[in-house]
Scaffold this motif. Structure first.
Motif, PDB file in Angstrom:
ATOM      1  N   ASN A 161       0.674  -1.194  -0.154  1.00 28.63           N
ATOM      2  CA  ASN A 161      -0.130  -0.036  -0.071  1.00 28.63           C
ATOM      3  C   ASN A 161       0.871   1.203   0.008  1.00 28.63           C
ATOM      4  O   ASN A 161       0.612   2.083  -0.741  1.00 28.63           O
ATOM      5  CB  ASN A 161      -0.928   0.003   1.138  1.00 28.63           C
ATOM      6  CG  ASN A 161      -2.297  -0.440   1.057  1.00 28.63           C
ATOM      7  OD1 ASN A 161      -2.682  -0.417  -0.089  1.00 28.63           O
ATOM      8  ND2 ASN A 161      -2.857  -0.900   1.910  1.00 28.63           N
TER       9      ASN A 161
ATOM     10  N   LEU B  53     -11.721   2.177  -1.996  1.00 31.78           N
ATOM     11  CA  LEU B  53     -10.362   2.583  -2.112  1.00 31.78           C
ATOM     12  C   LEU B  53      -9.669   1.398  -2.641  1.00 31.78           C
ATOM     13  O   LEU B  53      -8.786   1.232  -3.510  1.00 31.78           O
ATOM     14  CB  LEU B  53      -9.739   2.883  -0.909  1.00 31.78           C
ATOM     15  CG  LEU B  53     -10.246   4.105  -0.320  1.00 31.78           C
ATOM     16  CD1 LEU B  53      -9.689   4.525   0.985  1.00 31.78           C
ATOM     17  CD2 LEU B  53      -9.657   5.232  -1.262  1.00 31.78           C
TER      18      LEU B  53
ATOM     19  N   PHE C 174      -3.952  -0.111 -10.805  1.00 33.54           N
ATOM     20  CA  PHE C 174      -2.727  -0.971 -11.014  1.00 33.54           C
ATOM     21  C   PHE C 174      -2.857  -1.713 -12.314  1.00 33.54           C
ATOM     22  O   PHE C 174      -1.982  -1.666 -13.009  1.00 33.54           O
ATOM     23  CB  PHE C 174      -2.652  -2.056  -9.882  1.00 33.54           C
ATOM     24  CG  PHE C 174      -1.591  -2.381  -9.829  1.00 33.54           C
ATOM     25  CD1 PHE C 174      -0.050  -1.822  -9.226  1.00 33.54           C
ATOM     26  CD2 PHE C 174      -1.100  -4.073 -10.164  1.00 33.54           C
ATOM     27  CE1 PHE C 174       0.864  -2.503  -8.813  1.00 33.54           C
ATOM     28  CE2 PHE C 174       0.257  -4.272 -10.368  1.00 33.54           C
ATOM     29  CZ  PHE C 174       1.130  -4.063  -9.679  1.00 33.54           C
TER      30      PHE C 174
ATOM     31  N   LEU D  43       0.449   6.781  -6.846  1.00 31.26           N
ATOM     32  CA  LEU D  43      -0.531   8.031  -6.700  1.00 31.26           C
ATOM     33  C   LEU D  43       0.320   9.278  -6.587  1.00 31.26           C
ATOM     34  O   LEU D  43      -0.342  10.308  -6.735  1.00 31.26           O
ATOM     35  CB  LEU D  43      -1.293   7.544  -5.479  1.00 31.26           C
ATOM     36  CG  LEU D  43      -2.322   6.347  -5.779  1.00 31.26           C
ATOM     37  CD1 LEU D  43      -3.107   6.154  -4.667  1.00 31.26           C
ATOM     38  CD2 LEU D  43      -3.200   6.466  -6.733  1.00 31.26           C
TER      39      LEU D  43
ATOM     40  N   ILE E 158     -10.441   7.819  -4.074  1.00 32.51           N
ATOM     41  CA  ILE E 158      -8.973   8.354  -4.269  1.00 32.51           C
ATOM     42  C   ILE E 158      -8.401   9.828  -3.938  1.00 32.51           C
ATOM     43  O   ILE E 158      -7.543  10.068  -3.416  1.00 32.51           O
ATOM     44  CB  ILE E 158      -8.483   7.796  -5.492  1.00 32.51           C
ATOM     45  CG1 ILE E 158      -8.706   6.470  -5.812  1.00 32.51           C
ATOM     46  CG2 ILE E 158      -7.214   8.322  -5.923  1.00 32.51           C
ATOM     47  CD1 ILE E 158      -7.162   5.538  -5.621  1.00 32.51           C
TER      48      ILE E 158
ATOM     49  N   LYS F 129      -7.625   1.049  -6.415  1.00 33.24           N
ATOM     50  CA  LYS F 129      -6.386   0.790  -6.486  1.00 33.24           C
ATOM     51  C   LYS F 129      -6.015  -0.362  -7.310  1.00 33.24           C
ATOM     52  O   LYS F 129      -5.101  -0.487  -8.231  1.00 33.24           O
ATOM     53  CB  LYS F 129      -5.510   0.437  -5.165  1.00 33.24           C
ATOM     54  CG  LYS F 129      -5.592   1.684  -4.256  1.00 33.24           C
ATOM     55  CD  LYS F 129      -4.576   1.360  -2.948  1.00 33.24           C
ATOM     56  CE  LYS F 129      -4.765   2.229  -1.649  1.00 33.24           C
ATOM     57  NZ  LYS F 129      -3.896   1.495  -0.753  1.00 33.24           N
ATOM     58  N   LYS F 130      -6.811  -1.254  -7.308  1.00 33.56           N
ATOM     59  CA  LYS F 130      -6.677  -2.645  -7.926  1.00 33.56           C
ATOM     60  C   LYS F 130      -6.748  -2.425  -9.437  1.00 33.56           C
ATOM     61  O   LYS F 130      -6.180  -2.561 -10.188  1.00 33.56           O
ATOM     62  CB  LYS F 130      -7.637  -3.649  -7.646  1.00 33.56           C
ATOM     63  CG  LYS F 130      -7.804  -4.853  -8.411  1.00 33.56           C
ATOM     64  CD  LYS F 130      -7.102  -6.075  -7.876  1.00 33.56           C
ATOM     65  CE  LYS F 130      -7.315  -7.358  -8.684  1.00 33.56           C
ATOM     66  NZ  LYS F 130      -7.086  -7.035  -9.979  1.00 33.56           N
TER      67      LYS F 130
ATOM     68  N   PHE G 182       2.580   1.775  -3.313  1.00 34.15           N
ATOM     69  CA  PHE G 182       1.525   2.210  -4.278  1.00 34.15           C
ATOM     70  C   PHE G 182       1.317   3.597  -4.217  1.00 34.15           C
ATOM     71  O   PHE G 182       1.233   4.439  -5.346  1.00 34.15           O
ATOM     72  CB  PHE G 182       0.191   1.393  -4.408  1.00 34.15           C
ATOM     73  CG  PHE G 182      -0.465   1.506  -5.308  1.00 34.15           C
ATOM     74  CD1 PHE G 182      -0.421   0.635  -6.405  1.00 34.15           C
ATOM     75  CD2 PHE G 182      -1.745   2.650  -5.198  1.00 34.15           C
ATOM     76  CE1 PHE G 182      -1.323   0.814  -7.395  1.00 34.15           C
ATOM     77  CE2 PHE G 182      -2.628   2.611  -6.267  1.00 34.15           C
ATOM     78  CZ  PHE G 182      -2.186   1.805  -7.353  1.00 34.15           C
ATOM     79  N   ASN G 183       0.909   4.142  -2.804  1.00 37.30           N
ATOM     80  CA  ASN G 183       0.542   5.524  -2.516  1.00 37.30           C
ATOM     81  C   ASN G 183       1.699   6.398  -2.936  1.00 37.30           C
ATOM     82  O   ASN G 183       1.456   7.608  -3.597  1.00 37.30           O
ATOM     83  CB  ASN G 183       0.321   5.420  -1.252  1.00 37.30           C
ATOM     84  CG  ASN G 183      -0.926   4.593  -0.802  1.00 37.30           C
ATOM     85  OD1 ASN G 183      -1.523   4.216  -1.657  1.00 37.30           O
ATOM     86  ND2 ASN G 183      -1.156   4.739   0.422  1.00 37.30           N
TER      87      ASN G 183
END
Lengths: 95, 187
Positions: free
Chosen positions: A5, B170, B178, A13, B142, B174-175, A8-9
């Protein structure tokens, strides 16, 4: 999972762009608001910009004049029309 | 009684409801940048976003009692919800394409910009496009949680869902992101 996480963040992001707020936006909003009355606040009416007050005054005057209210700009004698005047004014047309 | 610069948003709203226009000015100065970002992320067109932020504030100024202090909701939560809903409406109608003029302008202003920075900019544009392709609710989740750094409780309150539902949004967002980004890299 927490590591995935965070990764990823931060790395995915985290790179998203955003344009800067248009310059002076807040001050423009405030300036526009100052031309509007606040709900239920009579005092604000006194702070309205002058052109608006003048236009409102003219509108009221025109409204009263439309109903035949003497606003005191002309003496009553100037505009008094009697029966004789009306008769004479038609004389030329008849002849 | 005049307001204090250290007053909370809700105290400023109370002053405004009593007719203090300066309290409104302070609220605008506090939240314009934040609202512009929130709105732009939902409706990525700078001119539209500017109009939305302006309209939301001016409508609130015209009817300050539309925010009901007795309900115990934070002003920031309430105005974010109002602005986001407006942005969603405009976005559904106009489907704006993210304007990257500001990014390109930055690159053109600097002829010596290193290649890796240009690549980063292209990657960030791809990320924006990928986020714009997510379902609306996932995008909102997000935007609020990652980009505005709001607590999950505040974000859930803005979106009017439970914290559990927000977490689920969330995870799915994210999935999906990705997958989209991985697919682009393969292609």
């Amino acid at each position: 999972m927490r590591h995935i996480n965070t990764n990823f963040n931060q790395h995915i992001l985290g790179s998203r762009p955003i344009p800067p707020t248009p310059e002076g936006l807040a001050e423009r909003i405030i300036a526009r608001a100052r031309t509007m009355p606040v709900e239920g606040n009579i005092l604000m009416m006194l702070l309205l910009p002058r052109p608006f007050i003048i236009l409102s005054f003219l509108f009221v005057m025109a409204f009263l004049a439309g109903f035949g209210v003497d606003l005191g700009f002309n003496s009553a004698d100037e505009f008094s029309v009697n029966e004789q005047d009306i008769l004479y004014s038609f004389e030329g047309d008849i002849l | 009684m005049e307001f204090d610069l250290e007053d909370s948003d809700e105290e400023l709203v109370l002053h405004l409801q009593k007719g203090d226009a300066d309290a409104f000015a302070e609220l605008v100065r506090r939240h314009t940048d934040y609202l512009f970002r929130i709105v732009w992320r939902t409706c990525p067109d700078s001119e539209e976003a500017e109009d939305i932020v302006q309209d939301v504030f001016l409508k609130f100024y015209g009817q300050p009692r539309s925010f009901d202090l007795s309900r115990g909701v934070k002003f920031k939560t309430w105005i974010t919800r109002v602005a986001m809903n407006r942005a969603i409406d405009v976005s559904r109608k106009k489907r704006p394409i993210p304007d990257y003029d500001y990014l390109l302008q930055q690159s053109m202003d600097d002829p010596d910009i290193p290649l890796h920075e240009l690549e980063a900019k292209v990657a960030s544009m791809e990320l924006e496009a990928a986020i714009q392709n997510l379902p609306e609710r996932q995008q909102q989740a997000i935007n609020l949680c990652f980009y505005e750094d709001l607590s999950r409780k505040d974000a859930a309150e803005i979106m009017e869902v439970s914290v559990k539902a927000l977490d689920s949004l969330l995870m799915r967002a994210k999935k999906a992101l990705f997958d989209i980004l991985a697919e682009r890299k393969v292609a």
